[in-house]
Motif scaffolding. Structure first.
Motif, PDB file in Angstrom:
ATOM      1  N   ALA A   1     -72.604 -27.574 -33.838  1.00 37.86           N
ATOM      2  CA  ALA A   1     -73.782 -26.993 -34.486  1.00 37.86           C
ATOM      3  C   ALA A   1     -74.061 -25.638 -33.860  1.00 37.86           C
ATOM      4  O   ALA A   1     -74.113 -25.511 -32.630  1.00 37.86           O
ATOM      5  CB  ALA A   1     -74.982 -27.914 -34.320  1.00 37.86           C
ATOM      6  N   ILE A   2     -74.219 -24.622 -34.704  1.00 37.42           N
ATOM      7  CA  ILE A   2     -74.529 -23.276 -34.215  1.00 37.42           C
ATOM      8  C   ILE A   2     -75.972 -22.988 -34.584  1.00 37.42           C
ATOM      9  O   ILE A   2     -76.350 -23.024 -35.757  1.00 37.42           O
ATOM     10  CB  ILE A   2     -73.557 -22.238 -34.812  1.00 37.42           C
ATOM     11  N   THR A   3     -76.792 -22.756 -33.560  1.00 40.94           N
ATOM     12  CA  THR A   3     -78.228 -22.724 -33.796  1.00 40.94           C
ATOM     13  C   THR A   3     -78.892 -21.639 -32.958  1.00 40.94           C
ATOM     14  O   THR A   3     -78.256 -20.992 -32.132  1.00 40.94           O
ATOM     15  CB  THR A   3     -78.804 -24.134 -33.483  1.00 40.94           C
ATOM     16  N   SER A   4     -80.178 -21.450 -33.180  1.00 37.68           N
ATOM     17  CA  SER A   4     -80.929 -20.492 -32.360  1.00 37.68           C
ATOM     18  C   SER A   4     -82.408 -20.804 -32.482  1.00 37.68           C
ATOM     19  O   SER A   4     -82.836 -21.491 -33.411  1.00 37.68           O
ATOM     20  CB  SER A   4     -80.697 -19.057 -32.860  1.00 37.68           C
ATOM     21  N   GLY A   5     -83.184 -20.290 -31.530  1.00 33.42           N
ATOM     22  CA  GLY A   5     -84.626 -20.407 -31.655  1.00 33.42           C
ATOM     23  C   GLY A   5     -85.116 -19.351 -32.640  1.00 33.42           C
ATOM     24  O   GLY A   5     -85.722 -19.649 -33.660  1.00 33.42           O
ATOM     25  N   LYS A   6     -84.774 -18.104 -32.324  1.00 27.91           N
ATOM     26  CA  LYS A   6     -85.214 -16.982 -33.152  1.00 27.91           C
ATOM     27  C   LYS A   6     -84.219 -16.737 -34.292  1.00 27.91           C
ATOM     28  O   LYS A   6     -83.015 -16.958 -34.118  1.00 27.91           O
ATOM     29  CB  LYS A   6     -85.289 -15.740 -32.270  1.00 27.91           C
ATOM     30  N   GLY A   7     -84.719 -16.265 -35.403  1.00 27.93           N
ATOM     31  CA  GLY A   7     -83.836 -15.956 -36.534  1.00 27.93           C
ATOM     32  C   GLY A   7     -83.164 -14.601 -36.382  1.00 27.93           C
ATOM     33  O   GLY A   7     -83.573 -13.779 -35.557  1.00 27.93           O
ATOM     34  N   GLY A   8     -82.118 -14.397 -37.149  1.00 32.28           N
ATOM     35  CA  GLY A   8     -81.470 -13.084 -37.193  1.00 32.28           C
ATOM     36  C   GLY A   8     -80.691 -12.691 -35.954  1.00 32.28           C
ATOM     37  O   GLY A   8     -80.447 -11.504 -35.726  1.00 32.28           O
ATOM     38  N   VAL A   9     -80.275 -13.675 -35.159  1.00 26.40           N
ATOM     39  CA  VAL A   9     -79.567 -13.352 -33.910  1.00 26.40           C
ATOM     40  C   VAL A   9     -78.042 -13.364 -34.076  1.00 26.40           C
ATOM     41  O   VAL A   9     -77.320 -13.025 -33.141  1.00 26.40           O
ATOM     42  CB  VAL A   9     -79.981 -14.307 -32.759  1.00 26.40           C
ATOM     43  N   GLY A  10     -77.558 -13.772 -35.262  1.00 19.64           N
ATOM     44  CA  GLY A  10     -76.113 -13.699 -35.506  1.00 19.64           C
ATOM     45  C   GLY A  10     -75.409 -15.024 -35.761  1.00 19.64           C
ATOM     46  O   GLY A  10     -74.177 -15.064 -35.820  1.00 19.64           O
ATOM     47  N   LYS A  11     -76.158 -16.105 -35.977  1.00 18.05           N
ATOM     48  CA  LYS A  11     -75.542 -17.435 -36.191  1.00 18.05           C
ATOM     49  C   LYS A  11     -74.523 -17.448 -37.326  1.00 18.05           C
ATOM     50  O   LYS A  11     -73.428 -17.983 -37.187  1.00 18.05           O
ATOM     51  CB  LYS A  11     -76.606 -18.489 -36.546  1.00 18.05           C
ATOM     52  N   THR A  12     -74.928 -16.882 -38.465  1.00 17.26           N
ATOM     53  CA  THR A  12     -74.062 -16.971 -39.641  1.00 17.26           C
ATOM     54  C   THR A  12     -72.777 -16.172 -39.438  1.00 17.26           C
ATOM     55  O   THR A  12     -71.683 -16.652 -39.751  1.00 17.26           O
ATOM     56  CB  THR A  12     -74.828 -16.499 -40.895  1.00 17.26           C
TER      57      THR A  12
END
Ligand SMILES: Nc1ncnc2c1ncn2[C@@H]1O[C@H](COP(=O)(O)OP(=O)(O)OP(=O)(O)O)[C@@H](O)[C@H]1O
Ligand SMILES: [Mg+2]
Length: 276
Positions: free
Chosen positions: A18-29
């Motif tokens: 699972a590739i995740t983050s707290g904040k959006g727009g950090v580069g997950k996709t």
């Protein structure tokens, strides 16, 4: 009885990242798409699942123009095999829905359906990469808790660091069994990336008793944005660029982590444990 059938289909389940983050727009996709392509190119049978139910974006980065997506599986119109689109290097991609309700709000029927469908894909893949939405919603945390590996993405920005820590804290509170790693994206230097990793891992070790693995640093590089405009993953658009080497190294790291600390029970069994 349904569970028995699902579990029988899961004897050799794919490893789930699972590739995740707290904040959006950090580069997950972008990270999901690029490491998916790298691992597919190295011969792994990889499935990429866009699990963002409100704002799908993998199909944009990979230029798939998918007609059907996970929402059509959830409403019973399509089986999951029908919505796996061929991506670069033999990568299989299940695109996300836009404006769909949270996975947590799905009906019992829909939850059973997605589990049953996903367990079929688990059989013929080596790795399932889940690109989650940002933040600590129930569905995101659910995917992370059920995965073998969780890759938390942050940037060196203070708010992203705090939100990454909040995510790790929630995972720790839920006794996450998978391995938690951190990748620092959009750093201005390797030193800045290292410092960010150390800050987060030190606090996680001290206050949560959690070891956060170092998945490395990806530098800020305009080629990432340029490749999104070209609608091609950066590793294909700029095969010789330093960012491509770093992404390939990250993919190798993810791959070499296979089976480290892996639980005997598979992903879908653990998802089922959460749901049933
Ligand atoms: N290493 C990088 N250098 C420069 N820009 C980057 C880098 N990684 C990602 N970006 C840019 O950051 C933006 C966000 O990337 P991406 O969509 O992958 O993030 P995300 O975490 O999936 O976002 P969301 O939370 O909205 O799903 C994009 O414009 C992308 O081009
Ligand atoms: Mg995204």
């Amino acid at each position: 009885m349904e569970m028995k059938r699902i579990m029988a289909a899961c004897r050799r389940p794919a490893r789930v990242l699972a590739i995740t983050s707290g904040k959006g727009g950090v580069g997950k996709t972008n990270i999901s798409a690029n490491i998916g392509v790298c691992l597919a190119a190295s011969g792994r049978r990889v499935l990429l699942l866009d699990a963002d139910m409100s704002l799908a974006n993998l199909d944009v980065v990979l230029n798939l123009g998918s007609r059907y997506n996970i929402s059509h599986v959830l409403n019973g119109q399509r089986s999951i095999r029908d919505v796996v689109y061929p991506g670069p290097a033999g990568l299989g991609v299940v695109c996300g829905a836009s404006g769909l309700e949270e996975l947590a709000d799905l009906s019992e029927f829909q939850r059973r359906r997605i589990l049953d469908e996903l367990s079929q894909l688990s059989d013929d893949h080596d790795l399932i990469v889940i690109d989650t939405a940002a933040g600590i919603s129930r569905s995101v945390v659910g995917f992370c808790l059920a995965a073998d590996d969780v890759l938390v993405v942050t940037t060196p920005e203070a708010t992203a660091i705090m939100d990454a820590y909040a995510m790790i804290k929630v995972l720790a509170r839920h006794e996450c069994k998978g391995r938690v790693s951190l990748v620092v994206n959009m750093a201005d230097s390797p030193a800045e990336g290292k410092k960010t990793y150390q800050q987060i891992s030190n606090v996680a070790a001290r206050f949560l008793g959690v070891h956060v693995y170092d998945a490395g640093t990806l530098l800020r590089d305009d080629r990432v944005g340029a490749s999104v405009k070209l609608r091609e993953p950066v590793v294909l658009a700029y095969p010789k660029a330093p960012i491509t080497l770093s992404l390939a190294a990250l993919a190798a790291k993810v791959d070499s982590g296979a089976n480290v600390g892996r639980q005997p029970t598979g992903f879908f069994r653990r998802v089922a444990d959460l749901f049933f």
